[in-house]
Write an enzyme that holds these catalytic residues in place. Structure first.
Site, PDB file in Angstrom:
ATOM      1  N   LYS A  92       2.178  -3.818   6.839  1.00  0.00           N
ATOM      2  CA  LYS A  92       2.492  -3.930   5.402  1.00  0.00           C
ATOM      3  C   LYS A  92       3.994  -3.743   5.171  1.00  0.00           C
ATOM      4  O   LYS A  92       4.619  -4.476   4.395  1.00  0.00           O
ATOM      5  CB  LYS A  92       1.716  -2.875   4.608  1.00  0.00           C
TER       6      LYS A  92
ATOM      7  N   TYR B 266      -1.565  -0.895  10.844  1.00  0.00           N
ATOM      8  CA  TYR B 266      -1.863  -1.467   9.530  1.00  0.00           C
ATOM      9  C   TYR B 266      -0.688  -1.211   8.580  1.00  0.00           C
ATOM     10  O   TYR B 266      -0.142  -2.137   7.973  1.00  0.00           O
ATOM     11  CB  TYR B 266      -3.167  -0.877   8.946  1.00  0.00           C
TER      12      TYR B 266
ATOM     13  N   SER C 268       0.835  -1.200   0.000  1.00  0.00           N
ATOM     14  CA  SER C 268       0.000   0.000   0.000  1.00  0.00           C
ATOM     15  C   SER C 268       0.866   1.244   0.000  1.00  0.00           C
ATOM     16  O   SER C 268       1.962   1.258   0.590  1.00  0.00           O
ATOM     17  CB  SER C 268      -0.849  -0.023   1.285  1.00  0.00           C
TER      18      SER C 268
HETATM   19  P1  NAD Z   1     -10.853  -7.091   1.639  1.00  0.00           P
HETATM   20  O1  NAD Z   1     -11.008  -7.022   3.115  1.00  0.00           O
HETATM   21  O2  NAD Z   1     -12.037  -6.855   0.798  1.00  0.00           O
HETATM   22  O3  NAD Z   1     -10.207  -8.480   1.213  1.00  0.00           O
HETATM   23  C1  NAD Z   1      -9.308  -9.180   2.033  1.00  0.00           C
HETATM   24  C2  NAD Z   1      -9.800 -10.627   2.107  1.00  0.00           C
HETATM   25  O4  NAD Z   1      -8.903 -11.370   2.917  1.00  0.00           O
HETATM   26  C3  NAD Z   1     -11.182 -10.738   2.731  1.00  0.00           C
HETATM   27  O5  NAD Z   1     -11.983 -11.544   1.894  1.00  0.00           O
HETATM   28  C4  NAD Z   1     -10.922 -11.424   4.069  1.00  0.00           C
HETATM   29  O6  NAD Z   1     -12.018 -12.240   4.474  1.00  0.00           O
HETATM   30  C5  NAD Z   1      -9.674 -12.214   3.775  1.00  0.00           C
HETATM   31  N1  NAD Z   1      -8.817 -12.515   4.923  1.00  0.00           N
HETATM   32  C6  NAD Z   1      -8.355 -11.655   5.877  1.00  0.00           C
HETATM   33  N2  NAD Z   1      -7.572 -12.309   6.745  1.00  0.00           N
HETATM   34  C7  NAD Z   1      -7.523 -13.605   6.341  1.00  0.00           C
HETATM   35  C8  NAD Z   1      -6.885 -14.771   6.826  1.00  0.00           C
HETATM   36  N3  NAD Z   1      -6.120 -14.749   7.929  1.00  0.00           N
HETATM   37  N4  NAD Z   1      -7.072 -15.935   6.171  1.00  0.00           N
HETATM   38  C9  NAD Z   1      -7.849 -15.983   5.052  1.00  0.00           C
HETATM   39  N5  NAD Z   1      -8.476 -14.920   4.555  1.00  0.00           N
HETATM   40  C10 NAD Z   1      -8.318 -13.737   5.181  1.00  0.00           C
HETATM   41  O7  NAD Z   1      -9.688  -6.059   1.248  1.00  0.00           O
HETATM   42  P2  NAD Z   1      -9.214  -5.570  -0.191  1.00  0.00           P
HETATM   43  O8  NAD Z   1      -9.576  -4.148  -0.317  1.00  0.00           O
HETATM   44  O9  NAD Z   1      -9.632  -6.531  -1.223  1.00  0.00           O
HETATM   45  O10 NAD Z   1      -7.645  -5.621   0.019  1.00  0.00           O
HETATM   46  C11 NAD Z   1      -6.874  -6.722  -0.433  1.00  0.00           C
HETATM   47  C12 NAD Z   1      -5.431  -6.501  -0.011  1.00  0.00           C
HETATM   48  O11 NAD Z   1      -4.972  -5.290  -0.588  1.00  0.00           O
HETATM   49  C13 NAD Z   1      -5.234  -6.373   1.493  1.00  0.00           C
HETATM   50  O12 NAD Z   1      -4.035  -7.034   1.831  1.00  0.00           O
HETATM   51  C14 NAD Z   1      -5.118  -4.888   1.701  1.00  0.00           C
HETATM   52  O13 NAD Z   1      -4.345  -4.570   2.835  1.00  0.00           O
HETATM   53  C15 NAD Z   1      -4.424  -4.465   0.431  1.00  0.00           C
HETATM   54  N6  NAD Z   1      -4.681  -3.055   0.078  1.00  0.00           N
HETATM   55  C16 NAD Z   1      -5.967  -2.620  -0.036  1.00  0.00           C
HETATM   56  C17 NAD Z   1      -6.211  -1.280  -0.330  1.00  0.00           C
HETATM   57  C18 NAD Z   1      -7.613  -0.744  -0.405  1.00  0.00           C
HETATM   58  O14 NAD Z   1      -7.789   0.463  -0.276  1.00  0.00           O
HETATM   59  N7  NAD Z   1      -8.628  -1.573  -0.638  1.00  0.00           N
HETATM   60  C19 NAD Z   1      -5.130  -0.407  -0.543  1.00  0.00           C
HETATM   61  C20 NAD Z   1      -3.829  -0.905  -0.434  1.00  0.00           C
HETATM   62  C21 NAD Z   1      -3.611  -2.244  -0.127  1.00  0.00           C
HETATM   63  C1  WQD Z   2      -9.598   9.647   0.852  1.00  0.00           C
HETATM   64  C2  WQD Z   2      -9.785  11.136   1.091  1.00  0.00           C
HETATM   65  C3  WQD Z   2     -10.043  11.689   3.420  1.00  0.00           C
HETATM   66  C4  WQD Z   2     -13.896   9.618   3.931  1.00  0.00           C
HETATM   67  C5  WQD Z   2      -6.965   4.670   3.057  1.00  0.00           C
HETATM   68  C6  WQD Z   2      -5.905   3.979   3.875  1.00  0.00           C
HETATM   69  C7  WQD Z   2      -4.790   3.514   2.983  1.00  0.00           C
HETATM   70  C8  WQD Z   2      -5.308   2.674   1.816  1.00  0.00           C
HETATM   71  C9  WQD Z   2      -6.453   3.316   1.114  1.00  0.00           C
HETATM   72  C10 WQD Z   2      -5.131   0.344   2.342  1.00  0.00           C
HETATM   73  C11 WQD Z   2      -9.004  11.645   2.308  1.00  0.00           C
HETATM   74  C12 WQD Z   2     -11.313  12.008   2.654  1.00  0.00           C
HETATM   75  C13 WQD Z   2     -12.720  10.132   3.403  1.00  0.00           C
HETATM   76  C14 WQD Z   2     -14.938  10.509   4.333  1.00  0.00           C
HETATM   77  C15 WQD Z   2     -13.571  12.349   3.618  1.00  0.00           C
HETATM   78  N1  WQD Z   2      -5.803   1.403   2.243  1.00  0.00           N
HETATM   79  N2  WQD Z   2     -12.561  11.476   3.249  1.00  0.00           N
HETATM   80  N3  WQD Z   2     -14.720  11.847   4.153  1.00  0.00           N
HETATM   81  O1  WQD Z   2      -7.215   7.752   3.732  1.00  0.00           O
HETATM   82  O2  WQD Z   2      -6.285   7.999   1.373  1.00  0.00           O
HETATM   83  O3  WQD Z   2      -6.380   5.789   2.396  1.00  0.00           O
HETATM   84  O4  WQD Z   2      -7.441   3.753   2.060  1.00  0.00           O
HETATM   85  O5  WQD Z   2      -3.952   0.188   2.206  1.00  0.00           O
HETATM   86  O6  WQD Z   2      -3.914   2.796   3.788  1.00  0.00           O
HETATM   87  O7  WQD Z   2      -5.407   4.892   4.830  1.00  0.00           O
HETATM   88  O8  WQD Z   2      -8.479   6.861   1.705  1.00  0.00           O
HETATM   89  O9  WQD Z   2     -10.823   6.838   0.999  1.00  0.00           O
HETATM   90  O10 WQD Z   2     -10.302   6.928   3.474  1.00  0.00           O
HETATM   91  O11 WQD Z   2      -9.841   8.934   2.056  1.00  0.00           O
HETATM   92  O12 WQD Z   2     -13.439  13.576   3.486  1.00  0.00           O
HETATM   93  O13 WQD Z   2     -16.001  10.101   4.836  1.00  0.00           O
HETATM   94  O14 WQD Z   2     -11.170  11.367   1.406  1.00  0.00           O
HETATM   95  O15 WQD Z   2      -9.795  12.664   4.399  1.00  0.00           O
HETATM   96  O16 WQD Z   2      -8.581  12.959   1.994  1.00  0.00           O
HETATM   97  P1  WQD Z   2      -7.049   7.217   2.373  1.00  0.00           P
HETATM   98  P2  WQD Z   2      -9.944   7.324   2.093  1.00  0.00           P
END
Ligand code: NAD
Ligand code: WQD
Length: 339
Positions: A153, A149, A125
């Site tokens: 990562k 978190y 991330s």
């Molecule tokens: P999500 O929560 O929708 O998907 C994660 C999945 O992993 C879920 O289905 C959950 O049930 C499963 N899971 C969690 N722990 C587990 C375990 N111990 N064993 C088996 N299954 C498990 O999240 P997502 O948005 O699809 O994110 C996927 C990956 O990408 C995550 O690692 C997340 O940290 C990373 N990521 C997500 C974002 C985002 O904003 N969505 C941004 C950057 C990185």
């Molecule tokens: C986006 C913008 C908020 C909600 C998060 C995690 C990051 C990554 C992605 C996993 C910001 C603003 C949001 C609301 C708002 N996940 N906002 N009102 O914070 O960039 O990233 O998700 O790895 O680790 O921190 O994403 O969508 O929460 O926010 O004004 O109700 O929207 O302040 O500027 P963020 P977000």
């Protein structure tokens, strides 16, 4: 035919990856404990593709369950999405986040090694950059984290990087996602947050569909053009296509790579609100509230390395991201299980 294991394959990004892999001819095995998802997206993907997904409800920390899965299938590569991602929750349960995100990855690597599987694509991330010194952010920027978190990562990144430097059997792609949004264009699969969404676009979508009364904008006094936070939103389909490209590269060239997946373009909260209103034709009422703790002003990628190494760049623009989010939201106003 090659077989991919997708951990977290029932989740938001993993389910889109499963769909793309099936469409490209892969056999797909999913392991998910459904701690933040359900089986429904996998059923829908099977219906959409007329292909079957071997799926196991198991925790990746459970090595004996994983070993059975690896014994039952000839797995070529692992796409490792499983993990928890809620920043706020991670500050309340830091140890649980380390156990799941770091401990889960270690358990997975151990079972992979025992079954001679050495290729893994890891979901990292942009959160590992913390509050960046400058934008756009390239992969050489210093890493620093501000919550468990993000720290979990970064810990996994460090472990993978170190392992690959000593044990050359491994090939890793560490992909640093910026802000994934959108849904498959069918509107059949998408992001289904539990309860009130933490992230901006799902929140806006629920306001537009009438489930939530108004958006709270977290601060309009940042050092950005309109004072609201600027982020690099990337369509989930572009994101998963980047994974497939990463796999091609690590398959041909062992070792490891750490690559940003973003568009390189930042949008503010208010720009997102306006764009959503335009695309959906619905009003998105909002009020400006205080800043959210831990938020930063601006974050967007330098995406050039992905272009150079993977030949990948994001193709879908903001209106496609919003159009597909809106289609998913309208078709599934209460998520997967609400219908
Ligand atoms: P999500 O929560 O929708 O998907 C994660 C999945 O992993 C879920 O289905 C959950 O049930 C499963 N899971 C969690 N722990 C587990 C375990 N111990 N064993 C088996 N299954 C498990 O999240 P997502 O948005 O699809 O994110 C996927 C990956 O990408 C995550 O690692 C997340 O940290 C990373 N990521 C997500 C974002 C985002 O904003 N969505 C941004 C950057 C990185
Ligand atoms: C986006 C913008 C908020 C909600 C998060 C995690 C990051 C990554 C992605 C996993 C910001 C603003 C949001 C609301 C708002 N996940 N906002 N009102 O914070 O960039 O990233 O998700 O790895 O680790 O921190 O994403 O969508 O929460 O926010 O004004 O109700 O929207 O302040 O500027 P963020 P977000």
């Amino acid at each position: 035919m090659a077989t991919a294991l997708v951990t977290g394959g029932a989740g938001y990004i993993g389910s889109h990856a499963v769909l793309v892999l099936l469409e490209r001819g892969w056999d797909v095995v999913v392991v998910d404990n459904y701690s933040n998802s359900c089986e429904e997206p996998l059923r829908r993907i099977e219906a959409m593709t007329a292909k079957s997904i071997k799926r196991y409800q198991a925790d990746i920390r459970d090595q004996s369950a994983l070993a059975q899965i690896f014994a039952a299938h000839s797995i070529d590569v692992v796409f490792h999405f499983a993990g928890w991602k809620a920043v706020g929750e991670s500050t309340e349960k830091p140890l649980d986040y380390y156990q799941n995100n770091v401990g889960g990855t270690l358990a997975l690597l151990d079972v992979m090694r025992k079954h001679d599987v050495f290729k893994l694509i890891f979901s990292s991330s942009a959160t590992v950059y913390g509050d960046p010194d400058s934008v756009p952010i390239n992969e050489q920027a210093p890493t620093r984290t501000t919550n468990p978190y993000g720290a979990s990562k970064l810990a996994v990144e460090n472990i993978l990087t170190d392992i690959a430097s000593w044990d050359t059997r491994w090939s890793f792609a560490i992909l640093r996602y910026f802000n994934p949004v959108g849904a498959h264009e069918s509107g059949m699969i998408g992001e289904d947050p539990n309860g009130i969404p933490n992230n901006l676009l799902p929140y806006i979508a629920q306001v537009a569909v009438g489930k939530l009364p108004q958006l709270q904008v977290f601060g309009d006094d940042y050092d950005t053009p309109d004072g609201t936070g600027v982020r690099d939103y990337i369509h989930v389909m572009d994101l998963v296509e980047g994974h497939v490209d990463a796999l091609q590269v690590i398959s041909q060239r062992p070792g490891m790579m750490t690559v940003n997946l973003g568009t390189g373009q930042g949008y503010s909260v208010l720009e997102m609100v306006k764009a959503f209103e335009q695309v959906s034709g619905k009003p998105v009422p909002y009020r400006v509230g205080p800043r959210r703790a831990g938020d930063i002003a601006t974050c967007y990628a330098d995406p050039r390395l992905a272009k150079t190494i993977l030949g990948w760049s994001a193709e879908r623009d903001l209106s496609a991201m919003i159009r597909d989010t809106w289609r998913w939201q309208q078709k599934n106003p209460s998520g997967y299980l609400g219908n």
